[in-house]
Structures are given as C-alpha cells and as structure tokens.
Design a protein around this motif. Structure first.
Motif, PDB file in Angstrom:
ATOM      1  N   ALA A 251      -2.736   5.329  10.776  1.00 42.40           N
ATOM      2  CA  ALA A 251      -2.525   4.243  12.482  1.00 42.40           C
ATOM      3  C   ALA A 251      -1.394   5.314  13.060  1.00 42.40           C
ATOM      4  O   ALA A 251      -1.131   6.033  13.780  1.00 42.40           O
ATOM      5  CB  ALA A 251      -1.757   3.500  11.890  1.00 42.40           C
ATOM      6  N   ALA A 252      -0.072   6.054  11.189  1.00 43.34           N
ATOM      7  CA  ALA A 252       0.223   7.869  11.790  1.00 43.34           C
ATOM      8  C   ALA A 252      -0.023   8.844  12.176  1.00 43.34           C
ATOM      9  O   ALA A 252       0.468   9.294  13.061  1.00 43.34           O
ATOM     10  CB  ALA A 252       1.673   7.585  11.054  1.00 43.34           C
TER      11      ALA A 252
ATOM     12  N   GLU B  72      -2.364  -1.161   2.182  1.00 41.04           N
ATOM     13  CA  GLU B  72      -1.736  -1.327   2.884  1.00 41.04           C
ATOM     14  C   GLU B  72      -0.763   0.044   3.271  1.00 41.04           C
ATOM     15  O   GLU B  72      -0.380   0.385   4.555  1.00 41.04           O
ATOM     16  CB  GLU B  72      -0.673  -2.738   2.790  1.00 41.04           C
ATOM     17  N   ARG B  73      -0.494   0.645   2.485  1.00 42.49           N
ATOM     18  CA  ARG B  73      -0.406   1.927   2.568  1.00 42.49           C
ATOM     19  C   ARG B  73      -1.416   3.165   2.962  1.00 42.49           C
ATOM     20  O   ARG B  73      -0.582   3.768   4.113  1.00 42.49           O
ATOM     21  CB  ARG B  73       0.767   2.682   1.213  1.00 42.49           C
TER      22      ARG B  73
ATOM     23  N   ARG C  72      -3.727   2.174   5.857  1.00 40.41           N
ATOM     24  CA  ARG C  72      -3.551   1.844   6.839  1.00 40.41           C
ATOM     25  C   ARG C  72      -2.126   2.543   7.718  1.00 40.41           C
ATOM     26  O   ARG C  72      -2.555   3.203   8.536  1.00 40.41           O
ATOM     27  CB  ARG C  72      -3.621   0.284   6.667  1.00 40.41           C
ATOM     28  N   ARG C  73      -1.378   2.571   7.264  1.00 38.94           N
ATOM     29  CA  ARG C  73      -0.079   1.937   7.676  1.00 38.94           C
ATOM     30  C   ARG C  73      -0.477   3.826   7.856  1.00 38.94           C
ATOM     31  O   ARG C  73       0.217   4.285   9.354  1.00 38.94           O
ATOM     32  CB  ARG C  73       0.898   2.443   7.274  1.00 38.94           C
ATOM     33  N   THR C  74      -0.505   5.127   7.190  1.00 40.26           N
ATOM     34  CA  THR C  74      -1.050   6.678   7.031  1.00 40.26           C
ATOM     35  C   THR C  74      -1.847   6.658   8.355  1.00 40.26           C
ATOM     36  O   THR C  74      -1.556   7.638   8.627  1.00 40.26           O
ATOM     37  CB  THR C  74      -0.994   7.295   5.701  1.00 40.26           C
TER      38      THR C  74
ATOM     39  N   ASP D 287      -9.973   2.689   6.777  1.00 44.96           N
ATOM     40  CA  ASP D 287      -9.567   1.439   7.808  1.00 44.96           C
ATOM     41  C   ASP D 287     -10.539   0.941   8.468  1.00 44.96           C
ATOM     42  O   ASP D 287     -10.098  -0.062   8.874  1.00 44.96           O
ATOM     43  CB  ASP D 287      -8.457   2.539   8.585  1.00 44.96           C
TER      44      ASP D 287
ATOM     45  N   HIS E 257      -2.704   5.149  -1.881  1.00 40.11           N
ATOM     46  CA  HIS E 257      -3.456   4.767  -0.344  1.00 40.11           C
ATOM     47  C   HIS E 257      -5.000   4.203  -0.423  1.00 40.11           C
ATOM     48  O   HIS E 257      -5.348   3.792   0.402  1.00 40.11           O
ATOM     49  CB  HIS E 257      -3.660   6.303   0.072  1.00 40.11           C
TER      50      HIS E 257
END
Length: 177
Positions: A77-78, A70-71, A73-75, A20, A58
């Motif tokens: 961030a979470a 993008e998946r 990146r979301r994972t 990321d 991912h």
C-alpha cells in the motif's frame, strides 16, 4: 527494449502488488508467470526478491504456496504508486482470469475420508452469498470415492442442477407446488 522494472526493489514491489491482489495462495511457478510481465524482470533477481520477501516476513510459504502477510500488504500500500501504471494494468489484466479460477476452486470442494464402512465423499459448493450445496455420500472403495469427488469438481453445476431438478419435479416432470 528496456522495461518499466529497473531493479530488485521494483521487482519486490511488483511481487507484493501481485500477491496483494491474488485471490488465494499461489505456487512459485504461477507467481513467476505473473511477474514476467515486463522486459525488466530478470528471473534470478526475481527469485532472490521472493526469497528476501519471505525472509523479511512480507510473504509466507505454506508447502509450495505463497501468500502475502499483513506486513507485505502494508508495504505494498505504501509503495505501489511507485510502480508504473502500465505494469499495474498488465498485472491486473493477468490476475483477472487467475482470480476467477482460484475463486471457483475455493467455492467448490470435495474431500474423501476413510470410514469403517467405506469412504465418505463430502461435496460442497458456495457462491458469493454462502453455501449452495453440501452433501456427504458413502462410497465402497477409495477409487469410487475419488471418482465421485473428481466428477463433482469437474462439473459441480451439473450435479447441483440435476439434484435440484430431481427434488423439485414430480414423476411426470412437473414442478411440485
């Protein structure tokens, strides 16, 4: 000595954290080097984690280079807060010089293409604001074209400064007004 990384989930978060923050796609060897920042990272678990992140979309792979989706990146961030601050700091320190190199590589480009009369050498250089320099030269042979391209990639600042110096000075060495 035990590390901060304890299992494959930690390794996956570490990989996503790195990917990321990296400035451009990187190869597996570079990713491996960046991820081996803790005694808890086992190479074989790491290799499995990368394969699983790719299978789960991912990470994506283009040729030998990996990038985060993008998946991913979301994972990241979470879940990144569950990574140790020590590990995040180590990663950030290791990424800084690599990102500088990757950014420079993206900002300085040279391409050789065959033409009916020889080979075009397209040279370009950008900065953070946009294009600084773009020039296409014709070379008689592929070898000459590649030598020009390689010389530019090795010393783009010299080429830019020399050309600019020639264009803004008179024959007597004074600047044009």
């Amino acid at each position: 000595m035990a590390g901060f990384i304890h299992d494959k989930l930690d390794i996956k978060l570490l990989v996503l954290y790195i990917m990321d923050r990296v400035a451009a796609p990187i190869d597996f060897a570079t990713l491996t080097d960046l991820a081996m920042c803790d005694n808890g990272v086992d190479y074989f678990q790491f290799a499995e984690a990368v394969a699983e992140l790719k299978d789960s979309r991912h990470l994506e792979q283009s040729g030998e280079y990996y990038s985060v989706t993008e998946r991913g990146r979301r994972t990241c961030a979470a879940g990144e807060s569950s990574l140790s601050p020590v590990i995040r700091s180590r990663c950030d320190r290791r990424l800084t010089p690599l990102n500088q190199v990757l950014k420079r590589k993206a900002q300085v480009r040279a391409a050789v293409t065959e033409q009916p009369m020889g080979f075009d050498v397209c040279l370009s250089m950008d900065d953070d604001m946009g294009s600084l320099f773009s020039l296409t030269l014709l070379a008689p042979t592929r070898e000459d074209a590649q030598r020009v391209a390689d010389g530019f990639l090795d010393h783009p600042d010299r080429v830019y400064n020399a050309l600019l110096g020639l264009l803004i000075t008179n024959d007597d060495g004074r600047e044009h007004h």
